[in-house]
Design an enzyme around this catalytic site. Structure first.
Site, PDB file in Angstrom:
ATOM      1  CB  ALA A  65       0.194 -48.345 -35.322  1.00 38.02           C
ATOM      2  N   GLY A 110       0.045 -43.740 -37.779  1.00 31.44           N
ATOM      3  CA  GLY A 110      -1.281 -44.218 -38.182  1.00 31.44           C
ATOM      4  C   GLY A 110      -2.378 -43.182 -37.950  1.00 31.44           C
ATOM      5  CD  GLU A 113       0.042 -44.503 -42.089  1.00 33.83           C
ATOM      6  OE1 GLU A 113       0.096 -44.920 -40.912  1.00 33.83           O
ATOM      7  OE2 GLU A 113       0.501 -45.132 -43.050  1.00 33.83           O
ATOM      8  CD  GLU A 133       4.765 -43.914 -39.518  1.00 31.49           C
ATOM      9  OE1 GLU A 133       5.352 -42.849 -39.772  1.00 31.49           O
ATOM     10  OE2 GLU A 133       3.528 -44.025 -39.567  1.00 31.49           O
TER      11      GLU A 133
HETATM   12  N1  DAK Z   1       1.330 -46.750 -29.020  1.00 29.50           N
HETATM   13  C1  DAK Z   1       1.155 -47.177 -27.734  1.00 29.50           C
HETATM   14  N2  DAK Z   1       1.194 -46.377 -26.662  1.00 29.50           N
HETATM   15  C2  DAK Z   1       1.413 -45.077 -26.875  1.00 29.50           C
HETATM   16  C3  DAK Z   1       1.600 -44.521 -28.171  1.00 29.50           C
HETATM   17  C4  DAK Z   1       1.542 -45.431 -29.278  1.00 29.50           C
HETATM   18  N3  DAK Z   1       1.655 -45.020 -30.549  1.00 29.50           N
HETATM   19  N4  DAK Z   1       1.810 -43.197 -28.054  1.00 29.50           N
HETATM   20  C5  DAK Z   1       1.738 -42.932 -26.723  1.00 29.50           C
HETATM   21  N5  DAK Z   1       1.505 -44.056 -26.003  1.00 29.50           N
HETATM   22  C6  DAK Z   1       1.383 -44.200 -24.550  1.00 29.50           C
HETATM   23  C7  DAK Z   1       2.748 -44.078 -23.871  1.00 29.50           C
HETATM   24  O1  DAK Z   1       3.438 -45.293 -23.912  1.00 29.50           O
HETATM   25  C8  DAK Z   1       2.335 -43.663 -22.468  1.00 29.50           C
HETATM   26  O2  DAK Z   1       1.874 -44.794 -21.775  1.00 29.50           O
HETATM   27  P1  DAK Z   1       2.199 -44.999 -20.184  1.00 29.50           P
HETATM   28  O3  DAK Z   1       3.669 -44.930 -20.068  1.00 29.50           O
HETATM   29  O4  DAK Z   1       1.504 -43.839 -19.524  1.00 29.50           O
HETATM   30  O5  DAK Z   1       1.579 -46.324 -19.864  1.00 29.50           O
HETATM   31  C9  DAK Z   1       1.117 -42.761 -22.719  1.00 29.50           C
HETATM   32  O6  DAK Z   1       0.623 -43.110 -24.016  1.00 29.50           O
HETATM   33  C10 DAK Z   1       1.468 -41.292 -22.707  1.00 29.50           C
HETATM   34  O7  DAK Z   1       2.583 -41.087 -23.585  1.00 29.50           O
HETATM   35  P2  DAK Z   1       3.844 -40.213 -23.185  1.00 29.50           P
HETATM   36  O8  DAK Z   1       4.152 -40.353 -21.734  1.00 29.50           O
HETATM   37  O9  DAK Z   1       4.936 -40.537 -24.144  1.00 29.50           O
HETATM   38  O10 DAK Z   1       3.264 -38.739 -23.434  1.00 29.50           O
HETATM   39  P3  DAK Z   1       4.044 -37.421 -23.876  1.00 29.50           P
HETATM   40  O11 DAK Z   1       3.048 -36.328 -23.764  1.00 29.50           O
HETATM   41  O12 DAK Z   1       5.347 -37.304 -23.154  1.00 29.50           O
HETATM   42  O13 DAK Z   1       4.420 -37.654 -25.418  1.00 29.50           O
HETATM   43  C11 DAK Z   1       3.943 -38.326 -27.696  1.00 29.50           C
HETATM   44  C12 DAK Z   1       3.383 -37.717 -26.370  1.00 29.50           C
HETATM   45  C13 DAK Z   1       2.735 -38.543 -28.617  1.00 29.50           C
HETATM   46  C14 DAK Z   1       4.898 -37.327 -28.350  1.00 29.50           C
HETATM   47  C15 DAK Z   1       4.698 -39.633 -27.401  1.00 29.50           C
HETATM   48  O14 DAK Z   1       3.840 -40.485 -26.619  1.00 29.50           O
HETATM   49  C16 DAK Z   1       5.091 -40.366 -28.630  1.00 29.50           C
HETATM   50  O15 DAK Z   1       6.087 -40.048 -29.286  1.00 29.50           O
HETATM   51  N6  DAK Z   1       4.315 -41.423 -28.964  1.00 29.50           N
HETATM   52  C17 DAK Z   1       4.619 -42.314 -30.059  1.00 29.50           C
HETATM   53  C18 DAK Z   1       4.323 -41.612 -31.337  1.00 29.50           C
HETATM   54  C19 DAK Z   1       4.675 -42.467 -32.519  1.00 29.50           C
HETATM   55  O16 DAK Z   1       5.813 -42.812 -32.748  1.00 29.50           O
HETATM   56  N7  DAK Z   1       3.653 -42.790 -33.230  1.00 29.50           N
HETATM   57  C20 DAK Z   1       3.789 -43.461 -34.467  1.00 29.50           C
HETATM   58  C21 DAK Z   1       3.633 -44.870 -34.184  1.00 29.50           C
HETATM   59  S1  DAK Z   1       4.186 -45.754 -35.604  1.00 29.50           S
HETATM   60  C22 DAK Z   1       2.771 -51.173 -39.941  1.00 29.50           C
HETATM   61  C23 DAK Z   1       1.536 -50.802 -39.479  1.00 29.50           C
HETATM   62  C24 DAK Z   1       1.364 -49.565 -38.983  1.00 29.50           C
HETATM   63  C25 DAK Z   1       2.408 -48.679 -38.910  1.00 29.50           C
HETATM   64  C26 DAK Z   1       3.630 -49.050 -39.369  1.00 29.50           C
HETATM   65  C27 DAK Z   1       3.812 -50.276 -39.895  1.00 29.50           C
HETATM   66  N8  DAK Z   1       2.931 -52.473 -40.388  1.00 29.50           N
HETATM   67  C28 DAK Z   1       2.137 -53.474 -39.803  1.00 29.50           C
HETATM   68  C29 DAK Z   1       4.021 -52.808 -41.236  1.00 29.50           C
HETATM   69  C30 DAK Z   1       2.198 -47.446 -38.293  1.00 29.50           C
HETATM   70  C31 DAK Z   1       3.088 -47.054 -37.398  1.00 29.50           C
HETATM   71  C32 DAK Z   1       2.851 -45.988 -36.502  1.00 29.50           C
HETATM   72  O17 DAK Z   1       1.810 -45.404 -36.378  1.00 29.50           O
END
Ligand code: DAK
Length: 256
Positions: A65, A110, A113, A133
């Site tokens: 997300a 997400g 998911e 998460e």
């Molecule tokens: N959201 C927004 N931007 C994201 C992103 C994300 N999930 N993942 C990556 N980006 C963006 C980064 O901010 C960066 O943007 P700039 O700095 O270039 O502007 C760009 O994509 C490239 O990312 P990185 O520089 O970090 O790239 P790397 O290759 O170094 O790393 C990575 C790739 C995928 C390992 C890393 O970006 C990362 O850890 N990303 C976040 C992964 C993550 O934590 N995803 C899970 C998100 S939590 C809910 C509803 C939904 C959910 C929960 C609750 N409720 C409403 C209660 C669901 C939650 C999730 O999905």
């Protein structure tokens, strides 16, 4: 709008949705869910479609997300965002035909998911899967706690949810989280081969397999068997079944 979902409907009844938002690694935001929702309605009403493949553009499937969008939410907005996503993913799960997630890279939060709402998951050796998460002080919000647990069991699901480990395609295969692993260049070809194979079976039979398995998983065993018997019986009144059995007995390919 800073993302695109490309919908290429192929002649053989295979539709492909490609999630394409390179700036944010295809992260899912409110706009994504609105577009996806109407695209699913369109696909659902297209009677020619037999299989849907969902994949990501570039090197990422979906990195979760949109964290930037979520960072501004309060609990009311958060609940709404979660319900919108859950409804869209439910819609994917309830499509009457098979769905395949072709996981080309990161499938996190997400993103994972989204794949869990599909019927089959194929991963490239470059895929990285996880529910990170808790790293953000969150839990999955699009039914990940429910679907992951039902798919791979409580122990392995809790392990992934507690540790936020990002696992390889091979580890995902070991956990039966994905059904096949391919070289990156072969991912779409493999997804297409599987989709084509499915599209050549009896269309109603394929839809009923999905219907009975998906409904049956939420029923007790006896009720599931009863549902199977009813659907099985109903098929004898269809031309498709008659043609399938006649073709076998006449040693020819069925014409459907
Ligand atoms: N959201 C927004 N931007 C994201 C992103 C994300 N999930 N993942 C990556 N980006 C963006 C980064 O901010 C960066 O943007 P700039 O700095 O270039 O502007 C760009 O994509 C490239 O990312 P990185 O520089 O970090 O790239 P790397 O290759 O170094 O790393 C990575 C790739 C995928 C390992 C890393 O970006 C990362 O850890 N990303 C976040 C992964 C993550 O934590 N995803 C899970 C998100 S939590 C809910 C509803 C939904 C959910 C929960 C609750 N409720 C409403 C209660 C669901 C939650 C999730 O999905």
């Amino acid at each position: 709008m800073d993302y695109k979902i490309l919908n290429q409907t192929q002649e053989n009844g295979i539709a492909i949705i490609t999630i394409n938002r390179p700036k944010a690694m295809n992260a899912l935001n409110t706009l994504f869910f609105a577009e996806m929702n109407s695209m699913l309605d369109e696909i659902d009403s297209n009677k020619n479609i037999r299989v849907l493949i969902i994949t990501g553009a570039g090197k990422t499937f979906v990195a979760g997300a949109d964290i930037a969008e979520m960072s501004n939410m309060n609990s009311e907005l958060g609940t709404r965002f979660s319900r919108i996503g859950q409804n869209v993913f439910d819609k994917i799960e309830k499509l009457p035909f098979p769905t395949i997630a072709a996981i080309n890279g990161y499938a996190l939060g997400g993103g994972l998911e989204l794949t869990l709402a599909c019927d089959i998951r194929i991963a490239s050796t470059k895929a990285v899967l996880g529910q990170p998460e808790v790293n953000l002080g969150l839990i999955p919000g699009y039914a990940g706690t429910q679907r992951l647990t039902r798919l791979i069991g409580v122990g392995d699901a809790l392990y992934l949810l507690y540790t936020a480990d990002m696992i390889s395609a091979d580890e995902a295969l070991r956990l039966k989280l994905v059904q096949k692993v391919t070289e990156p260049e072969a991912l779409m070809e493999t997804a297409m081969k599987i989709a084509t194979k499915i599209s050549r079976k009896g269309n109603n039979a394929i839809k009923q397999v999905k219907n009975v398995v998906r409904k049956g998983i939420n029923l007790d065993f006896d009720k599931g068997q009863l549902l199977e018997a009813q659907v099985f019986g109903s098929m004898f009144d269809t031309e498709e079944t008659k043609e399938g059995m006649s073709a076998f007995l006449e040693k020819r390919k069925p014409k459907w």
